[in-house]
Design a protein around this motif. Structure first.
Motif, PDB file in Angstrom:
ATOM      1  N   ALA A  78       0.831  -1.204   0.000  1.00 21.45           N
ATOM      2  CA  ALA A  78       0.000   0.000   0.000  1.00 21.45           C
ATOM      3  C   ALA A  78       0.870   1.260   0.000  1.00 21.45           C
ATOM      4  N   VAL A  79       1.938   1.244   0.792  1.00 22.37           N
ATOM      5  CA  VAL A  79       2.867   2.376   0.797  1.00 22.37           C
ATOM      6  C   VAL A  79       3.477   2.551  -0.588  1.00 22.37           C
ATOM      7  N   ALA A  80       3.905   1.452  -1.199  1.00 25.57           N
ATOM      8  CA  ALA A  80       4.511   1.516  -2.525  1.00 25.57           C
ATOM      9  C   ALA A  80       3.536   2.083  -3.555  1.00 25.57           C
ATOM     10  N   LEU A  81       2.272   1.687  -3.483  1.00 25.25           N
ATOM     11  CA  LEU A  81       1.261   2.210  -4.402  1.00 25.25           C
ATOM     12  C   LEU A  81       1.070   3.715  -4.211  1.00 25.25           C
ATOM     13  N   GLY A  82       1.069   4.161  -2.956  1.00 18.81           N
ATOM     14  CA  GLY A  82       0.940   5.585  -2.698  1.00 18.81           C
ATOM     15  C   GLY A  82       2.130   6.374  -3.211  1.00 18.81           C
ATOM     16  N   VAL A  83       3.327   5.849  -2.976  1.00 16.70           N
ATOM     17  CA  VAL A  83       4.549   6.504  -3.457  1.00 16.70           C
ATOM     18  C   VAL A  83       4.559   6.557  -4.982  1.00 16.70           C
ATOM     19  N   ALA A  84       4.188   5.449  -5.625  1.00 19.61           N
ATOM     20  CA  ALA A  84       4.152   5.406  -7.088  1.00 19.61           C
ATOM     21  C   ALA A  84       3.147   6.416  -7.643  1.00 19.61           C
ATOM     22  N   THR A  85       2.019   6.564  -6.956  1.00 17.93           N
ATOM     23  CA  THR A  85       1.015   7.542  -7.392  1.00 17.93           C
ATOM     24  C   THR A  85       1.572   8.957  -7.343  1.00 17.93           C
ATOM     25  N   GLU A  86       2.216   9.310  -6.230  1.00 16.86           N
ATOM     26  CA  GLU A  86       2.777  10.655  -6.116  1.00 16.86           C
ATOM     27  C   GLU A  86       3.843  10.903  -7.184  1.00 16.86           C
ATOM     28  N   LEU A  87       4.682   9.901  -7.446  1.00 10.75           N
ATOM     29  CA  LEU A  87       5.712  10.040  -8.477  1.00 10.75           C
ATOM     30  C   LEU A  87       5.085  10.174  -9.868  1.00 10.75           C
ATOM     31  N   SER A  88       4.024   9.421 -10.127  1.00  9.12           N
ATOM     32  CA  SER A  88       3.364   9.486 -11.418  1.00  9.12           C
ATOM     33  C   SER A  88       2.766  10.863 -11.661  1.00  9.12           C
ATOM     34  N   ILE A  89       2.167  11.440 -10.642  1.00  9.61           N
ATOM     35  CA  ILE A  89       1.615  12.792 -10.775  1.00  9.61           C
ATOM     36  C   ILE A  89       2.730  13.795 -11.070  1.00  9.61           C
ATOM     37  N   GLU A  90       3.834  13.652 -10.373  1.00 10.96           N
ATOM     38  CA  GLU A  90       4.967  14.559 -10.558  1.00 10.96           C
ATOM     39  C   GLU A  90       5.562  14.449 -11.959  1.00 10.96           C
ATOM     40  N   ARG A  91       5.669  13.226 -12.474  1.00 12.09           N
ATOM     41  CA  ARG A  91       6.308  12.999 -13.766  1.00 12.09           C
ATOM     42  C   ARG A  91       5.333  13.034 -14.947  1.00 12.09           C
ATOM     43  N   ALA A  92       4.041  12.908 -14.675  1.00 12.46           N
ATOM     44  CA  ALA A  92       3.018  12.829 -15.722  1.00 12.46           C
ATOM     45  C   ALA A  92       3.247  11.620 -16.620  1.00 12.46           C
ATOM     46  N   GLU A  93       3.609  10.490 -16.004  1.00 14.62           N
ATOM     47  CA  GLU A  93       3.814   9.252 -16.734  1.00 14.62           C
ATOM     48  C   GLU A  93       3.620   8.074 -15.782  1.00 14.62           C
ATOM     49  N   PRO A  94       3.414   6.872 -16.324  1.00 19.05           N
ATOM     50  CA  PRO A  94       3.267   5.700 -15.450  1.00 19.05           C
ATOM     51  C   PRO A  94       4.545   5.437 -14.659  1.00 19.05           C
ATOM     52  N   VAL A  95       4.374   4.910 -13.451  1.00 17.11           N
ATOM     53  CA  VAL A  95       5.502   4.536 -12.590  1.00 17.11           C
ATOM     54  C   VAL A  95       5.315   3.079 -12.194  1.00 17.11           C
ATOM     55  N   THR A  96       6.358   2.288 -12.324  1.00 18.51           N
ATOM     56  CA  THR A  96       6.252   0.866 -11.997  1.00 18.51           C
ATOM     57  C   THR A  96       6.451   0.638 -10.503  1.00 18.51           C
ATOM     58  N   LEU A  97       5.804  -0.397 -10.024  1.00 17.12           N
ATOM     59  CA  LEU A  97       6.013  -0.797  -8.617  1.00 17.12           C
ATOM     60  C   LEU A  97       7.407  -1.349  -8.446  1.00 17.12           C
ATOM     61  N   ASP A  98       7.973  -1.934  -9.505  1.00 16.95           N
ATOM     62  CA  ASP A  98       9.326  -2.453  -9.428  1.00 16.95           C
ATOM     63  C   ASP A  98      10.303  -1.327  -9.086  1.00 16.95           C
ATOM     64  N   GLU A  99      10.070  -0.143  -9.641  1.00 17.99           N
ATOM     65  CA  GLU A  99      10.969   0.992  -9.351  1.00 17.99           C
ATOM     66  C   GLU A  99      10.873   1.404  -7.889  1.00 17.99           C
ATOM     67  N   VAL A 100       9.682   1.592  -7.375  1.00 18.17           N
ATOM     68  CA  VAL A 100       9.564   2.101  -5.999  1.00 18.17           C
ATOM     69  C   VAL A 100       9.856   1.038  -4.967  1.00 18.17           C
ATOM     70  N   MET A 101       9.716  -0.236  -5.349  1.00 24.53           N
ATOM     71  CA  MET A 101      10.018  -1.329  -4.428  1.00 24.53           C
ATOM     72  C   MET A 101      11.474  -1.794  -4.551  1.00 24.53           C
ATOM     73  N   GLY A 102      12.219  -1.183  -5.434  1.00 19.28           N
ATOM     74  CA  GLY A 102      13.621  -1.555  -5.578  1.00 19.28           C
ATOM     75  C   GLY A 102      13.806  -2.925  -6.167  1.00 19.28           C
ATOM     76  N   GLY A 103      12.840  -3.346  -6.997  1.00 18.29           N
ATOM     77  CA  GLY A 103      12.979  -4.650  -7.646  1.00 18.29           C
ATOM     78  C   GLY A 103      12.402  -5.803  -6.875  1.00 18.29           C
ATOM     79  N   VAL A 104      11.828  -5.511  -5.690  1.00 15.33           N
ATOM     80  CA  VAL A 104      11.236  -6.577  -4.868  1.00 15.33           C
ATOM     81  C   VAL A 104       9.762  -6.276  -4.707  1.00 15.33           C
ATOM     82  N   LEU A 105       8.912  -7.165  -5.210  1.00 19.39           N
ATOM     83  CA  LEU A 105       7.472  -6.918  -5.191  1.00 19.39           C
ATOM     84  C   LEU A 105       6.744  -7.707  -4.118  1.00 19.39           C
ATOM     85  N   ALA A 106       7.436  -8.400  -3.254  1.00 22.56           N
ATOM     86  CA  ALA A 106       6.767  -9.175  -2.210  1.00 22.56           C
ATOM     87  C   ALA A 106       7.426  -8.908  -0.877  1.00 22.56           C
TER      88      ALA A 106
END
Length: 348
Positions: free
Chosen positions: A320-348
């Motif tokens: 949930a934290v990662a999704l929130g962080v990705a959302t804020e980054l996406s708004i800032e960049r005006a582009e999609p942001v992957t969970l892999d990026e904000v999770m540092g390559g670890v999705l679990a």
């Protein structure tokens, strides 16, 4: 979730509430209504607020010193209801004291800090759970129960909208400072992001979001959010979160989940949820329960049996934290942001 009776010879766990704001009142009411735990005390940095809350709760102990309160032998667990930027240091202090924790969402405001908290509780052998209360509200459970029962087949799309008016007292509210709250996506948007991911039973892979400042351009947060989430298994979700609608008293929630065998829709008002399949239309039965009480039971279940399946796992909280962080980054960049990026390559 079943309630469990308290064994007479075993005193119920003592729970400390940290933070004496309005959310703490809901947690306190749930505690006072259950025989499974007892309110052991209240901690707040403001002595007057702590004292007043303790008096209103029946004269329980209070303190402005968290370390002092955690050292008390009658304190077994902690519910934290403080501003988001304080979550990590408080959680680590609770873990070091060997107490269990229910943390108001979000768990923290960064992925590394969320992981650090989970690791600290793993090392301590105690339970940490994020209080994503919407999972325990009537509508959240009714939708999930229907999906779990196979009512719509495999869910492939969800749309969730929560449209509300202004709720903060003034422009000095900490929630309006993204350095303190993490931004609106982490403070309120996580409700929706967590719910749709829970319902869809799929792992999110990217977020594409847009934010608006509907109330005023001077705002430092986006009080209106549009969030589009893509999932590993091919599902997708669209979430709409607002605290800038007018009139300020508006409170509208719309739910739609489409599956391979049908569509489930929760109307904006009322609890009779229409379910449409090839066999026809029907209504899901309404459920009536206090979400905070149901959530408290789930946390106490985890404390009683740490090995049992949890209603909200630490991994869910980090996601949930990662999704929130990705959302804020996406708004800032005006582009999609992957969970892999904000999770540092670890999705679990």
């Amino acid at each position: 979730m079943a309630r469990h009776s308290v064994i007479e010879d075993t005193p119920p766990p003592g729970v400390l509430i940290v933070g004496a704001g309005f959310i703490a009142d809901h947690h306190g009411a749930a505690l006072r209504a259950t025989p499974r735990a007892r309110l052991a005390g209240i901690v707040d940095v403001d002595a007057g607020r702590a004292s007043a809350a303790a008096t209103a709760a029946g004269g329980v102990a209070w303190s402005t010193d968290l370390g002092e309160a955690l050292a008390r032998p009658d304190v077994d667990a902690v519910i934290v209801c403080t501003p988001n930027m304080t979550h990590e240091p408080i959680a680590l202090q609770v873990a070091a004291a060997g107490k269990h924790l229910l943390m108001e969402k979000p768990l923290t405001i960064t992925v590394p800090s969320a992981r650090a908290v989970v690791e600290a509780f793993d090392a301590a052998g105690t339970v940490v759970m994020a209080a994503h209360t919407h999972r325990f509200y009537d509508y959240g459970r009714a939708v999930d129960d229907a999906i779990a029962g196979g009512a719509i087949g495999r869910p492939v799309f969800a749309r969730l909208a929560m449209l509300g008016g202004w709720i903060w007292p003034d422009w000095r509210a900490w929630v309006l400072d993204p350095a303190k709250s993490g931004g609106h996506a982490l403070h309120n948007g996580v409700h929706l992001l967590d719910l749709v991911s829970w319902w869809l039973r799929d792992e999110p892979v990217s977020v594409y979001a847009r934010g608006r400042k509907r109330t005023a351009e001077e705002l430092r947060i986006h009080d209106y959010l549009e969030m589009h989430v893509e999932y590993a298994g091919g599902a997708s979700a669209v979430c709409e979160m607002s605290r800038g609608h007018r009139p300020s008293t508006i409170d509208r929630r719309d739910v739609l989940v489409a599956g391979t065998d049908g569509v489930l829709q929760l109307p904006a008002e009322g609890w009779g949820s229409p379910l449409v399949t090839e066999s026809g239309a029907s209504l899901l039965p309404p459920q009536a329960a206090n979400g905070f009480a149901v959530q408290l039971d789930a946390w106490l279940d985890a404390i009683a049996d740490p090995a049992a399946e949890r209603a909200m796992t630490p991994a869910d909280a980090v996601r949930a934290v990662a999704l929130g962080v990705a959302t804020e980054l996406s708004i800032e960049r005006a582009e999609p942001v992957t969970l892999d990026e904000v999770m540092g390559g670890v999705l679990a």
